[in-house]
Design an enzyme around this catalytic site. Structure first.
Site, short mmCIF file in Angstrom:
data_model
loop_
_atom_site.label_atom_id
_atom_site.label_comp_id
_atom_site.label_asym_id
_atom_site.label_seq_id
_atom_site.Cartn_x
_atom_site.Cartn_y
_atom_site.Cartn_z
N GLU A 10 9.60 -28.18 0.01
CA GLU A 10 8.64 -27.05 -0.27
C GLU A 10 8.55 -26.28 1.09
O GLU A 10 8.45 -27.26 2.09
CB GLU A 10 7.56 -27.25 -1.01
CG GLU A 10 7.95 -27.77 -2.36
CD GLU A 10 6.41 -27.97 -3.20
OE1 GLU A 10 5.51 -28.06 -2.42
OE2 GLU A 10 6.51 -28.20 -4.36
N ARG A 49 22.28 -4.96 -4.08
CA ARG A 49 23.35 -4.70 -4.82
C ARG A 49 23.13 -4.62 -6.31
O ARG A 49 23.95 -3.96 -7.17
CB ARG A 49 24.54 -5.61 -4.44
CG ARG A 49 25.29 -5.19 -3.14
CD ARG A 49 26.39 -6.20 -2.72
NE ARG A 49 25.90 -7.52 -2.48
CZ ARG A 49 26.63 -8.39 -2.13
NH1 ARG A 49 28.20 -8.19 -2.20
NH2 ARG A 49 26.19 -9.55 -1.72
N LYS A 95 39.21 3.22 -5.16
CA LYS A 95 39.46 1.96 -5.81
C LYS A 95 38.90 1.56 -7.25
O LYS A 95 38.07 2.43 -7.77
CB LYS A 95 38.75 0.97 -4.86
CG LYS A 95 37.52 0.64 -4.66
CD LYS A 95 36.92 0.16 -3.72
CE LYS A 95 35.44 -0.14 -3.74
NZ LYS A 95 35.02 -0.90 -2.61
N ARG A 130 37.16 -1.55 -9.25
CA ARG A 130 36.60 -2.98 -9.27
C ARG A 130 36.63 -3.46 -10.50
O ARG A 130 35.67 -2.87 -11.47
CB ARG A 130 35.37 -2.99 -8.58
CG ARG A 130 34.89 -4.35 -8.38
CD ARG A 130 33.47 -4.05 -7.60
NE ARG A 130 33.09 -3.37 -6.47
CZ ARG A 130 33.29 -4.08 -5.33
NH1 ARG A 130 33.75 -5.26 -5.22
NH2 ARG A 130 33.53 -3.31 -4.27
N ALA A 138 35.42 -9.49 2.11
CA ALA A 138 35.99 -8.62 2.85
C ALA A 138 37.34 -8.46 2.27
O ALA A 138 38.55 -7.74 2.65
CB ALA A 138 36.50 -9.18 4.21
N THR A 146 37.92 -6.05 -0.09
CA THR A 146 37.89 -4.51 -0.13
C THR A 146 38.45 -3.70 1.06
O THR A 146 39.50 -3.09 1.10
CB THR A 146 36.61 -4.01 -0.60
OG1 THR A 146 36.08 -4.40 -1.86
CG2 THR A 146 36.58 -2.42 -0.58
#
Length: 315
Positions: free
Chosen positions: A39, A96, A195, A197, A227, A229
């Site tokens: 903790e 994201r 692109k 995905r 990395a 992409t």
């Protein structure tokens, strides 16, 4: 900084020391460790009553530990009667996950983190190139998102002629960032990687929009993870006649097979900031150069402390 105190957690102590040096001050004494069971243990060892405090802490991997350190540091300063608490989060983790795509049964993690940070008592946040600008609306207090890509690329004009440069957006979502970089460099046209995905951390280059024949391609982005992409994009650009490929990416997450993918890619140079401490990864990949963002953060902290404009940093 006479009535202001700068603290840091354990996510990026080197960056915090550089910011403190730029501000001609010392980091405030704060114990941020762990108990024997793991903790997190936090204790402020300085009087902060009535003072403006700043905490430098990215929430990169291990995200849960770094995030919990930040939350507990904020709570400790709040209970010690600090007048204000500004969280300087160079890399904002979970950014994201900012929406539900096609109503998928997933959390909006960025909103959950925003609620946590809002509840604990933060007065303001400074961050760099946050993945999605809409996240600023998840907070009920000011969030200053500083754009670093334009600053990182300025040295290019000392080495290359503008006519030799072509700015390439790594996807359609990065067009606004790429256009801003192009404006800084005086480049008129953009190229765009189109692109698809299929799932997280995997991508396939479908098409290249624009002409890169004989050009030095500048690829700006906010973060680089595995990395994959960037590697796919670099091969597509070289296939279309690109002379050189230089990527400017703010946050070097570099997880999984990132170093292997970079070494096997057609990219010539990857410039990243020190928003995340990458340790010895730059030694494993000679293509990586690290750009120091401590002057930018130091200037932002100074402007907030003195009430000056943050937006002037973008000009």
């Amino acid at each position: 900084m006479s009535n202001r105190v700068l603290f840091t957690g354990n996510s990026n102590i080197d960056l915090a020391n550089k910011v403190a040096k730029n501000l001609e001050t010392d980091l405030g004494p704060m114990k941020v460790g762990t108990f024997s069971d793991g903790e997190i243990n936090v204790e402020v060892n300085e009087n902060v009553r009535g003072k403006d405090t700043f905490i430098i802490q990215s929430t990169n991997n291990p995200a849960e530990k770094n995030l919990m350190e930040l939350v507990l540091m904020v709570d400790a300063l709040k209970r010690a009667s600090a007048r204000s608490i500004t969280a300087v989060i160079p890399y904002f983790g979970y950014s994201r996950q900012d929406r539900r795509v096609r109503s998928a049964r997933v959390p909006i993690s960025a909103k959950v983190i925003a609620d946590m940070l809002s509840e604990v008592g933060i007065s303001r946040i400074i961050t760099l190139d946050i993945h999605s600008e809409q996240i600023q609306g998840f907070f009920s207090f000011p969030v200053d998102n500083i754009y670093t890509a334009n600053i990182m690329v300025k040295g290019l004009l000392e080495k290359y002629d503008v006519e030799d440069l072509q700015v390439v957006s790594p996807d359609t979502g990065g067009v606004i960032r790429a256009r801003s970089v192009a404006k800084t460099l005086g480049v008129q046209d953009l190229a765009i990687i189109d692109k698809r995905r299929e799932k997280a951390n995997e991508s396939e280059v479908i098409n290249l929009i624009g002409d890169v024949e004989g050009k030095v391609c500048i690829v700006p982005d906010d973060l680089i993870d595995t990395a994959g992409t960037l590697s796919n994009a670099s091969h597509a650009l070289k296939d279309k006649g690109a002379k050189e490929i230089i990527a400017y990416i703010t946050h070097p997450v570099l997880s999984g097979d990132a170093i292997k993918n970079l070494n096997n890619s057609a990219i010539d140079k990857l410039v990243v900031s020190n928003s995340i401490d990458i340790g010895d990864k730059s030694k494993k990949c000679p293509k990586i150069d690290v750009f120091d963002i401590s002057p930018i953060l130091s200037e932002a902290i100074t402007r907030i402390a003195t009430g000056d404009s943050i937006s002037e940093l973008f000009k």
